[in-house]
Design a protein around this motif. Sequence first.
Motif, PDB file in Angstrom:
ATOM      1  N   ASP A 272       0.825  -1.209   0.000  1.00  0.00           N
ATOM      2  CA  ASP A 272       0.000   0.000   0.000  1.00  0.00           C
ATOM      3  C   ASP A 272       0.859   1.259   0.000  1.00  0.00           C
ATOM      4  OD1 ASP A 272      -2.566  -0.908  -0.203  1.00  0.00           O
ATOM      5  OD2 ASP A 272      -3.144  -0.466   1.855  1.00  0.00           O
ATOM      6  N   LEU A 275       2.032   1.746  -3.473  1.00  0.00           N
ATOM      7  CA  LEU A 275       0.931   2.163  -4.343  1.00  0.00           C
ATOM      8  C   LEU A 275       0.495   3.592  -4.048  1.00  0.00           C
ATOM      9  CD1 LEU A 275      -1.213  -1.113  -4.329  1.00  0.00           C
ATOM     10  CD2 LEU A 275       0.131  -0.198  -6.231  1.00  0.00           C
ATOM     11  N   GLY A 279       1.275   4.141  -7.487  1.00  0.00           N
ATOM     12  CA  GLY A 279       0.148   3.425  -8.075  1.00  0.00           C
ATOM     13  C   GLY A 279      -0.522   4.187  -9.197  1.00  0.00           C
ATOM     14  N   THR A 284      -5.937   1.983  -8.766  1.00  0.00           N
ATOM     15  CA  THR A 284      -6.100   2.063  -7.313  1.00  0.00           C
ATOM     16  C   THR A 284      -7.383   2.763  -6.898  1.00  0.00           C
ATOM     17  OG1 THR A 284      -4.936   4.193  -7.130  1.00  0.00           O
ATOM     18  CG2 THR A 284      -3.596   2.180  -7.032  1.00  0.00           C
ATOM     19  N   SER A 384      -3.670  -2.676  -6.815  1.00  0.00           N
ATOM     20  CA  SER A 384      -4.739  -1.815  -6.304  1.00  0.00           C
ATOM     21  C   SER A 384      -5.082  -2.228  -4.881  1.00  0.00           C
ATOM     22  CB  SER A 384      -5.989  -1.929  -7.178  1.00  0.00           C
ATOM     23  OG  SER A 384      -6.544  -3.216  -7.115  1.00  0.00           O
TER      24      SER A 384
END
Length: 384
Positions: A272, A275, A279, A284, A384
């Motif tokens: 995370d 991302l 991302g 996402t 994502s």
Amino acid sequence: MANDAVAGNALRVAPAQPEATDDPVRGVLAAFTKDLVKGVDDTLAAFLATEVDSLTEIDAAMGGFAATARDAVLAGGKRVRPTFAYWGWRGVTGVEAAVQDVLPALSALELLHTFALVHDDVMDASDTRRGLPTAHRAAAARHRAAGHAGDPDRYGEAVAVLIGDLCMVWADRLLAHAALPADRLLDVRRCYDQMRVETVAGQFLDVLGEHDAANWSVDRALRVARYKTASYTVQRPLLFGACLAGADADGPLIAAYTRYGLAVGEAFQLRDDLLGVYGDPDTTGKPAGDDLRTGKPTALLMLARQLADPAQRRALDRAGTVTGDREVARLADLVRDTGAAARVERMISERVTEALSALDTAPIDETARTALTGLATAATARRS
């Protein structure tokens, strides 16, 4: 292979090869639990229909509010938490046990997740979630459109807090629908409550970090990952599933699940972090670089500060003050140049290896072992 009936549909334990898909998480979920997501969604839809009708009887406006909460729950998502809980349960019961009795408990985790997301979006002042306006932004927009008095943004935040609260109550209510012996349901509730406490602890540390970045560190960032994400995304759902099956709380399976869940959960949060900076917004559902705009002290940013030379560190000090897309992109490149992104990738890989090691000797059903092996990789290699 054995089939389980779920709301009139067969819940199948599917072949070991993932289906073709651009999303590795969805591919593994589709491969290993063919109809679990549908079973969870059907359970949620039926439960929420009754709840919305009940609230509509109080006042027409309450019906609209409850429908907004319902839509937040049913808006999509991978159903990661019910999936880990399901395989935690299957690891004990094997593939022959029918899932109907525990499906309400598995589905309740998605209501708990919605509570956390809605409140998190308010605290982070996020504009979008899964490509749509967040609950507080949508409520503020309705306030403006209706021409109501007062501050639309303040109203939107208040409504979102109540939506999150309602989802928390709904989760409790749906959990009580699980057809389990009273003593086992009490044990399940203890596990569930611990998961909620740890989620709040992690969320508080996340908020504190943004306001006390000067005293933050990689270790504290990982502590946030452990309690905000690992606990309620992987580790506690696995233990929750094992508890649903009546597993021995002091047995080796619980130890293996704890070790696996912590490793995968931390890796999930580290992904995370990446991302949040690198991302693709179309994938996402959130703008790229939000963590740099807010200066959120993630493990990625803390590592970048640790690895940076003096000039790079001065530039990184601007995190939290930049707003333009070009400035954010330059900061993202700088973070990569420090070697922090590569270091985080290695940390993810190390944790996946640790998780798979925990499974090697775990006394669990072989189909569950295969599924959890696939999920460990997919949940930490996602986009994502």
